[in-house]
Enzyme design. Structure first.
Site, PDB file in Angstrom:
ATOM      1  N   ASP A  30      21.722  16.709 -92.807  1.00 50.34           N
ATOM      2  CA  ASP A  30      21.045  16.434 -91.541  1.00 50.34           C
ATOM      3  C   ASP A  30      21.135  17.692 -90.677  1.00 50.34           C
ATOM      4  O   ASP A  30      21.722  18.692 -91.067  1.00 50.34           O
ATOM      5  CB  ASP A  30      21.654  15.211 -90.857  1.00 50.34           C
ATOM      6  CG  ASP A  30      23.119  15.396 -90.523  1.00 50.34           C
ATOM      7  OD1 ASP A  30      23.639  16.525 -90.653  1.00 50.34           O
ATOM      8  OD2 ASP A  30      23.770  14.417 -90.127  1.00 50.34           O
ATOM      9  N   SER A  31      20.554  17.631 -89.494  1.00 50.18           N
ATOM     10  CA  SER A  31      20.467  18.833 -88.666  1.00 50.18           C
ATOM     11  C   SER A  31      21.685  19.019 -87.776  1.00 50.18           C
ATOM     12  O   SER A  31      21.841  20.054 -87.147  1.00 50.18           O
ATOM     13  CB  SER A  31      19.237  18.736 -87.774  1.00 50.18           C
ATOM     14  OG  SER A  31      19.440  17.691 -86.827  1.00 50.18           O
ATOM     15  N   GLY A  32      22.540  18.018 -87.705  1.00 50.83           N
ATOM     16  CA  GLY A  32      23.663  18.064 -86.776  1.00 50.83           C
ATOM     17  C   GLY A  32      23.304  17.461 -85.427  1.00 50.83           C
ATOM     18  O   GLY A  32      24.189  17.137 -84.635  1.00 50.83           O
ATOM     19  N   GLY A  33      22.004  17.304 -85.186  1.00 48.59           N
ATOM     20  CA  GLY A  33      21.558  16.800 -83.883  1.00 48.59           C
ATOM     21  C   GLY A  33      22.163  15.448 -83.543  1.00 48.59           C
ATOM     22  O   GLY A  33      22.759  15.268 -82.480  1.00 48.59           O
ATOM     23  N   PHE A  34      22.051  14.507 -84.446  1.00 48.06           N
ATOM     24  CA  PHE A  34      22.526  13.155 -84.170  1.00 48.06           C
ATOM     25  C   PHE A  34      24.027  13.142 -83.862  1.00 48.06           C
ATOM     26  O   PHE A  34      24.478  12.484 -82.928  1.00 48.06           O
ATOM     27  CB  PHE A  34      22.214  12.241 -85.356  1.00 48.06           C
ATOM     28  CG  PHE A  34      22.601  10.811 -85.111  1.00 48.06           C
ATOM     29  CD1 PHE A  34      21.831   9.997 -84.299  1.00 48.06           C
ATOM     30  CD2 PHE A  34      23.750  10.278 -85.686  1.00 48.06           C
ATOM     31  CE1 PHE A  34      22.187   8.678 -84.058  1.00 48.06           C
ATOM     32  CE2 PHE A  34      24.114   8.959 -85.455  1.00 48.06           C
ATOM     33  CZ  PHE A  34      23.333   8.161 -84.643  1.00 48.06           C
ATOM     34  N   ASP A  87      16.559  17.984 -84.079  1.00 49.79           N
ATOM     35  CA  ASP A  87      15.806  17.108 -83.178  1.00 49.79           C
ATOM     36  C   ASP A  87      16.721  16.490 -82.141  1.00 49.79           C
ATOM     37  O   ASP A  87      17.944  16.633 -82.221  1.00 49.79           O
ATOM     38  CB  ASP A  87      15.120  15.997 -83.982  1.00 49.79           C
ATOM     39  CG  ASP A  87      16.146  15.078 -84.649  1.00 49.79           C
ATOM     40  OD1 ASP A  87      17.281  15.543 -84.933  1.00 49.79           O
ATOM     41  OD2 ASP A  87      15.836  13.911 -84.917  1.00 49.79           O
ATOM     42  N   GLN A 147      10.132  11.377 -83.921  1.00 52.52           N
ATOM     43  CA  GLN A 147      10.835  10.619 -82.880  1.00 52.52           C
ATOM     44  C   GLN A 147       9.775   9.935 -82.006  1.00 52.52           C
ATOM     45  O   GLN A 147       8.654   9.727 -82.470  1.00 52.52           O
ATOM     46  CB  GLN A 147      11.738  11.567 -82.060  1.00 52.52           C
ATOM     47  CG  GLN A 147      12.918  12.152 -82.848  1.00 52.52           C
ATOM     48  CD  GLN A 147      14.055  11.157 -83.061  1.00 52.52           C
ATOM     49  OE1 GLN A 147      14.040  10.031 -82.547  1.00 52.52           O
ATOM     50  NE2 GLN A 147      15.036  11.560 -83.887  1.00 52.52           N
ATOM     51  N   GLY A 190      15.640   8.181 -85.117  1.00 51.60           N
ATOM     52  CA  GLY A 190      15.744   7.422 -83.875  1.00 51.60           C
ATOM     53  C   GLY A 190      15.585   5.931 -84.060  1.00 51.60           C
ATOM     54  O   GLY A 190      15.270   5.201 -83.124  1.00 51.60           O
ATOM     55  N   ASP A 197      19.141   6.548 -96.107  1.00 52.72           N
ATOM     56  CA  ASP A 197      20.579   6.793 -96.184  1.00 52.72           C
ATOM     57  C   ASP A 197      21.234   5.896 -95.158  1.00 52.72           C
ATOM     58  O   ASP A 197      20.606   5.502 -94.173  1.00 52.72           O
ATOM     59  CB  ASP A 197      20.915   8.242 -95.830  1.00 52.72           C
ATOM     60  CG  ASP A 197      20.870   8.451 -94.321  1.00 52.72           C
ATOM     61  OD1 ASP A 197      19.760   8.502 -93.763  1.00 52.72           O
ATOM     62  OD2 ASP A 197      21.938   8.508 -93.680  1.00 52.72           O
ATOM     63  N   CYS A 210      26.990  -8.891-110.593  1.00 53.97           N
ATOM     64  CA  CYS A 210      27.033  -7.423-110.588  1.00 53.97           C
ATOM     65  C   CYS A 210      27.803  -6.927-111.805  1.00 53.97           C
ATOM     66  O   CYS A 210      28.803  -7.513-112.200  1.00 53.97           O
ATOM     67  CB  CYS A 210      27.716  -6.954-109.307  1.00 53.97           C
ATOM     68  SG  CYS A 210      27.915  -5.166-109.157  1.00 53.97           S
ATOM     69  N   CYS A 232      28.966  -3.699-112.021  1.00 50.78           N
ATOM     70  CA  CYS A 232      29.589  -2.410-111.685  1.00 50.78           C
ATOM     71  C   CYS A 232      31.023  -2.395-112.206  1.00 50.78           C
ATOM     72  O   CYS A 232      31.589  -3.410-112.586  1.00 50.78           O
ATOM     73  CB  CYS A 232      29.549  -2.140-110.176  1.00 50.78           C
ATOM     74  SG  CYS A 232      30.840  -2.950-109.206  1.00 50.78           S
ATOM     75  N   CYS A 269      33.300  -4.919-110.389  1.00 48.03           N
ATOM     76  CA  CYS A 269      33.064  -6.336-110.692  1.00 48.03           C
ATOM     77  C   CYS A 269      33.412  -6.680-112.138  1.00 48.03           C
ATOM     78  O   CYS A 269      33.750  -7.817-112.445  1.00 48.03           O
ATOM     79  CB  CYS A 269      31.617  -6.705-110.378  1.00 48.03           C
ATOM     80  SG  CYS A 269      31.301  -6.721-108.586  1.00 48.03           S
ATOM     81  N   HIS A 321      31.818  -0.761-105.246  1.00 46.64           N
ATOM     82  CA  HIS A 321      30.941  -1.922-105.417  1.00 46.64           C
ATOM     83  C   HIS A 321      29.745  -1.861-104.468  1.00 46.64           C
ATOM     84  O   HIS A 321      28.599  -2.075-104.891  1.00 46.64           O
ATOM     85  CB  HIS A 321      31.664  -3.255-105.226  1.00 46.64           C
ATOM     86  CG  HIS A 321      30.675  -4.373-105.075  1.00 46.64           C
ATOM     87  ND1 HIS A 321      29.960  -4.867-106.148  1.00 46.64           N
ATOM     88  CD2 HIS A 321      30.185  -5.006-103.971  1.00 46.64           C
ATOM     89  CE1 HIS A 321      29.090  -5.763-105.718  1.00 46.64           C
ATOM     90  NE2 HIS A 321      29.204  -5.869-104.404  1.00 46.64           N
TER      91      HIS A 321
END
Lengths: 372, 372
Positions: B92-96, B146, B201, B228, B278, B316, B318, B321, B347
């Site tokens: 990510d850009s670091g903005g958030f 952003d 945004q 956003g 994500d 499941c 996995c 499980c 899981h």
């Protein structure tokens, strides 16, 4: 028979290359046993332990008795099934933890009254109760309930402590023999059941150690442990006590030194004839950033590793050393990431298990011949 | 070209079965990307992520810039090599994080002045600096710097925020184009390099979202994100904004909705035509004992699971499980054991990745035909 011990080779220095046949696993010895206090070897998943070729791990009776409770574990098929560990397992008697962790202990001939370190609740442990709990947990090997003599201890105190340990050993064995067939997995293993080891105490007094060993051997346990070591005494004394006791123990039974030690110690004791050892050190040190390596101890928090792209131990081929750098492990530690404890623990366990593997290999090569 | 997108199949409802070709990995889409904030998907080792078939993971620029530092990571060959992750990665850009984690922020047209949440040190982030840091980290996909508009936001505030985001998008793109060939692994990948996504945004204002999308598309990014969202607004609004924006984005570029969501959300958005998502939810919830299962949410701390020997999710397959019971996972949580976070996270990630796998399979089966 529930346990038998094959002595494959005996070396002049006393070292024994053996095989401990247990219901859940045949264990190559000398063996190091990772400690899984609360039903987990801290931060390391069971499949990883398997890939590290751990053949036997420990569970702590005191912790599991308090949480989730031995009766719950029995109802769920025993500790092997509860934690999904199909290989061998050993439980301690709870004695050491009662003395080191609990509060307001009151020791009588009958047993120990104590308060839980978790919630202050009151409990009473006797040799019989310790065995009941261990049968409920269902490890392949149980330990007699003993009193771990503190260090230093005056002779009178060590004698009194030994008197208690001997009486409790007798009661542990009697109760175990009366109930060992009650273990939950017995039928699934063709009637084989758990084994019980006696624990040699006696403080740092050679004659008390000898007396204890001889009387325990008369009782006829399935194996013998040397306890009350690594409690603060100098290493020379630890080694002296082990050297004093080993020759008194039956050649055809496994010998277990409890709670040791550093890498050089476990190698030395294995070469002296100790078949089994356990210690929290590799996993506990790992969580504090201390790695054991072929180049000595590495404190991974050290700034000097900030951009060190070499593996934690260049001579190690464990899954951590094959994939990650010192710089990355340092970063995980600095960042407080859980993966830090996991990866450090995996390496340290690989290192400890690797020492034993190497020692076993060397024992097979050398020596005057077959021990049988 | 550094990124290209194969549209394998397009469904009537808008869902796209695709393939995102990135230097380190060809990613099957729609895809869920586990979040590896500090160079580790919390509590889950890289080999486990591989076995879960995670093809792309996130790194957080803000965290890695502060610790261990982007220059250190560049010197060590970039983030892929530093953390030993050979597959695709997105930063990510670091903005958030600057807006959500740091202290004493001061936003100007030039950039953002802030203090580190770690040590209070002062830093200044501009679009150019964010790109420099992301090129040093070397993820396959970088994000434009952003401003994430908070919720709720008045129209005037959303307009002003959008103005900043648009200006920063332009500067991010210009700087990226001038420097993208500097990524440390470029030569090893036959001259292929990183890609840059723009971020739509505009708060919860449909016309602002449209305006933003159209202007970003004119600039010509390698892919487009919708940011956003999941900032406190009702779900209907999230979905409405996504539905508004998607048709405006180029058909032949990946579309990424950032920071969502619950299992039903990621499935719904994938079917609407979102290619990438994500979220920290599967791993964060896991550490708090919340499991996502085919039977709904399971709060593993609940007393009712104390002796429940069924797997966390009976449907499941996995590695968790297949091996462990609800009772065991509950015990690990109660006992405060690290393995708890690890197994719960594995899981939940398997569950999220499994949803996307199922959706991809269904998209291949249905629909009017090949999207090409």
């Amino acid at each position: 028979m529930s346990l038998w011990f094959d002595l494959i080779k005996e070396n002049p220095a006393g070292g024994r290359r053996g095989r401990i046949h247990l219901p859940h696993q045949t264990v190559e010895s000398p063996v190091f046993m990772p400690v899984g206090t609360q039903g987990t070897v801290k931060a390391v998943a069971q499949d990883v332990l398997e890939s590290l070729e751990a053949e036997i791990i420990l569970g702590n009776t005191y912790h599991l008795y308090l949480r989730p409770g031995h009766e719950a574990i029995r109802r769920m098929g025993g500790l092997h099934r509860f934690m999904s560990w199909p290989r061998a397992m050993l439980t301690d008697s709870g004695g050491f933890q009662v003395f080191s962790l609990s509060e307001l202990r009151k020791v009588t001939d009958e047993g120990v009254q104590f308060r839980s370190h978790l919630d202050g609740s009151s409990h009473f442990f006797t040799p019989e109760h310790s065995i009941d709990v261990q049968i409920a947990l269902g490890a392949d090997i149980c330990m007699a309930f003993d009193e771990c003599t503190e260090y230093p201890a005056e002779r009178a105190r060590a004698e009194e402590s030994l008197r208690l340990t001997m009486a409790w050993a007798r009661r542990s064995l009697d109760h175990f023999r009366a109930h060992r067939d009650e273990v939950v997995w017995r039928e699934a293993f063709d009637g084989r059941t758990q084994s019980l080891f006696g624990i040699v105490q006696g403080g740092m007094y050679r004659d008390l150690r000898r007396e204890c060993a001889e009387r325990l051997v008369e009782m006829g346990f399935d194996g013998y442990a040397i306890g009350g070591l690594s409690v603060g005494e100098p290493r020379e004394l630890t080694q002296e006590m082990i050297a004093e006791v080993l020759p008194l123990l039956p050649r055809d039974k496994p010998r277990y030194v409890m709670g040791v030690g550093y890498p050089d110690e476990i190698e030395r004791y294995a070469r002296m004839g100790v078949d089994m050892m356990d210690c929290v050190l590799p996993t506990r040190a790992a969580r504090h950033g201390l790695l054991f390596t072929s180049e000595g101890r590495v404190n991974i928090k050290n700034r000097r590793y900030a951009e060190d792209q070499s593996p934690p131990d260049p001579a190690c081929d464990c899954m951590v050393c094959r994939r990650y750098s010192r710089a990355y492990l340092r970063h995980l530690m600095q960042a407080g990431e859980t993966l830090s404890g996991t990866l450090n623990s995996i390496h340290n366990l690989a290192y400890y298990l690797g020492i034993m593997q190497r020692v076993r290999g060397e024992m097979e090569e050398q020596g005057p011949g077959n021990g049988d």
